[in-house]
Every structure is written in C-alpha cells, then in structure tokens.
Design a protein around this motif. Structure first.
Motif, short mmCIF file in Angstrom:
data_model
loop_
_atom_site.label_atom_id
_atom_site.label_comp_id
_atom_site.label_asym_id
_atom_site.label_seq_id
_atom_site.Cartn_x
_atom_site.Cartn_y
_atom_site.Cartn_z
N SER A 1 48.66 -7.36 13.85
CA SER A 1 48.32 -8.30 13.89
C SER A 1 46.96 -8.84 12.57
O SER A 1 45.93 -8.29 12.61
N ARG A 2 48.17 -9.29 11.54
CA ARG A 2 46.41 -9.78 10.71
C ARG A 2 45.47 -10.88 10.64
O ARG A 2 45.18 -11.08 9.94
N THR A 3 45.89 -12.00 10.62
CA THR A 3 45.70 -13.13 11.19
C THR A 3 45.58 -13.85 12.74
O THR A 3 45.12 -15.19 13.22
N GLY A 4 45.61 -12.42 13.60
CA GLY A 4 45.61 -13.20 15.05
C GLY A 4 46.42 -13.48 15.64
O GLY A 4 46.15 -13.64 17.05
N GLY A 5 47.49 -13.89 14.93
CA GLY A 5 48.49 -14.66 15.81
C GLY A 5 49.10 -13.55 16.97
O GLY A 5 49.27 -13.83 18.32
N SER A 6 49.50 -12.56 16.52
CA SER A 6 49.83 -11.47 17.38
C SER A 6 48.93 -11.05 18.35
O SER A 6 49.58 -10.35 19.78
N ARG A 7 48.08 -10.59 17.99
CA ARG A 7 46.55 -10.10 19.26
C ARG A 7 46.41 -11.53 19.98
O ARG A 7 46.68 -11.37 21.09
N GLN A 8 46.50 -12.09 19.72
CA GLN A 8 46.88 -13.16 21.23
C GLN A 8 47.85 -13.58 21.91
O GLN A 8 47.15 -13.16 23.44
N MET A 9 48.85 -12.86 21.40
CA MET A 9 49.99 -12.42 22.59
C MET A 9 49.86 -11.63 22.99
O MET A 9 50.12 -11.73 24.26
N ALA A 10 49.34 -10.26 22.38
CA ALA A 10 49.36 -9.14 23.15
C ALA A 10 48.44 -9.37 24.53
O ALA A 10 48.54 -8.81 25.23
N GLU A 11 47.11 -9.90 23.20
CA GLU A 11 46.27 -10.06 24.98
C GLU A 11 46.43 -10.99 25.40
O GLU A 11 46.76 -9.89 27.21
N ALA A 12 47.53 -11.38 25.81
CA ALA A 12 47.37 -12.54 26.80
C ALA A 12 48.91 -12.03 27.84
O ALA A 12 49.03 -11.44 29.09
N ALA A 13 49.26 -11.21 27.15
CA ALA A 13 50.50 -10.69 27.89
C ALA A 13 49.96 -8.95 28.56
O ALA A 13 50.28 -9.03 29.70
N THR A 14 49.28 -8.10 28.27
CA THR A 14 48.57 -7.66 28.94
C THR A 14 47.05 -8.60 29.84
O THR A 14 47.56 -7.09 30.60
N GLN A 15 47.16 -9.10 29.52
CA GLN A 15 46.28 -10.06 30.97
C GLN A 15 46.91 -10.12 31.77
O GLN A 15 46.92 -9.53 33.49
N ALA A 16 48.16 -10.64 32.25
CA ALA A 16 48.98 -10.72 32.78
C ALA A 16 49.47 -9.34 33.82
O ALA A 16 49.91 -9.48 34.78
N ALA A 17 49.93 -8.13 32.82
CA ALA A 17 50.55 -7.44 32.84
C ALA A 17 49.57 -6.44 33.83
O ALA A 17 50.32 -5.92 34.90
N GLN A 18 47.93 -6.60 33.82
CA GLN A 18 47.13 -6.35 34.17
C GLN A 18 46.97 -6.56 36.30
O GLN A 18 46.50 -6.11 36.51
#
Length: 161
Positions: A10-27
C-alpha cells in the motif's frame, strides 16, 4: 494451529486498511500474520497454510512492490505449496480487474486453490491528486474484508481447506 499469511502493499493506505481488517478478523479464528510485500519472503510463504494477497492496482496492473514479492518468491516455493487456499483483495481507482487476473494467474502457477472470490474496492480516484492522496476505505467495504479474513481463518482452523 493453522497459519494464514496476509501479504499486502500500500502506498496510499487503502490496501493496508483492507489487509488490516482481514487480519483482525482472521485472528479470531486462527493464527494470522500480516506482512508487507517488501518484507515477505519465500520462508513466510512456506510456513503458511493459506494466503490473502492484497494490492493496489497501479496503471492497470498490480503494484510493482507486490509484483516484486511474487518475483522473489515464485520459484523458491514452486511445487511446495500446491493446493493451499488463497483469496485476494485489490484497491483500485477504476476497475481492478486486471490486477485480479494477474494475481490469479500467479496463484494458478503455484497451484493454489481460490476459496473466496476476489474483493475489489474501488476508490474512484481519477485525478493525479486523488490517486496520490491518502485513502480512507469506508466501513462497509472494510466489513467485506473482515468477512473474507474470518472465512479463510475459520476454514483453516476447521480443516476445510
């Protein structure tokens, strides 16, 4: 415990937010590890039981940093991860379809098994200023990313994949 690897760029934060959301739920369901594409390597891929790949679409393709991750990891793990489950998420300014096709083709070469349809979050960024600005992904879209993470995490923990 099964391990889900989420690799993102992620360069502008969009993909990072998506990945963090998926990680949080998967944990909540399994061990989930979030690693940026520039830090992830073949050993991370080999140690995981399943994957979520998350990248922005840049110029109708996956970002160069995400492509670099696949370039560095492709041959060192080839033939060793066949049949493992994966899903993907793309943050796009317009359609994201080509980035999805690119990652799906790489996953096909690895003989991974797609277990959820790709998620494409469109920011509708079309001007240079919009494209280069920091992104804020709406909660409704992040909820979709969480559902994907939870589904993969649950499937891994139950041995479905």
């Amino acid at each position: 415990m099964a391990k889900l690897l989420i690799v993102y760029h992620s360069r502008t934060g969009g993909s990072r937010q998506m990945a963090e959301a998926a990680t949080q739920a998967a944990q909540e369901e399994t061990e989930a590890v979030l690693i940026s594409a520039d830090q992830a390597g073949p050993e991370d891929v080999l140690q995981a039981d399943g994957y979520i790949f998350c990248a922005p679409e840049n110029l109708a393709a996956i970002s160069g940093v995400m492509k670099d991750f696949f370039d560095r990891c492709y041959y060192p793990v080839l033939g060793q991860i066949e049949g493992r489950p994966y899903a993907q998420m793309v943050c796009a300014g317009s359609d994201g379809e080509n980035a999805v096709r690119q990652m799906a083709r790489i996953a096909q070469g690895w003989r991974l098994r797609e277990v959820q349809p790709a998620i494409i979050i469109c920011t509708h960024a079309q001007t240079p200023e919009q494209i280069l600005s920091d992104k804020t992904i709406p909660e409704s879209d992040l909820a979709e990313c969480r559902e994907l993470g939870m589904a993969l995490g649950a499937g891994l923990s139950m041995g479905m994949f």
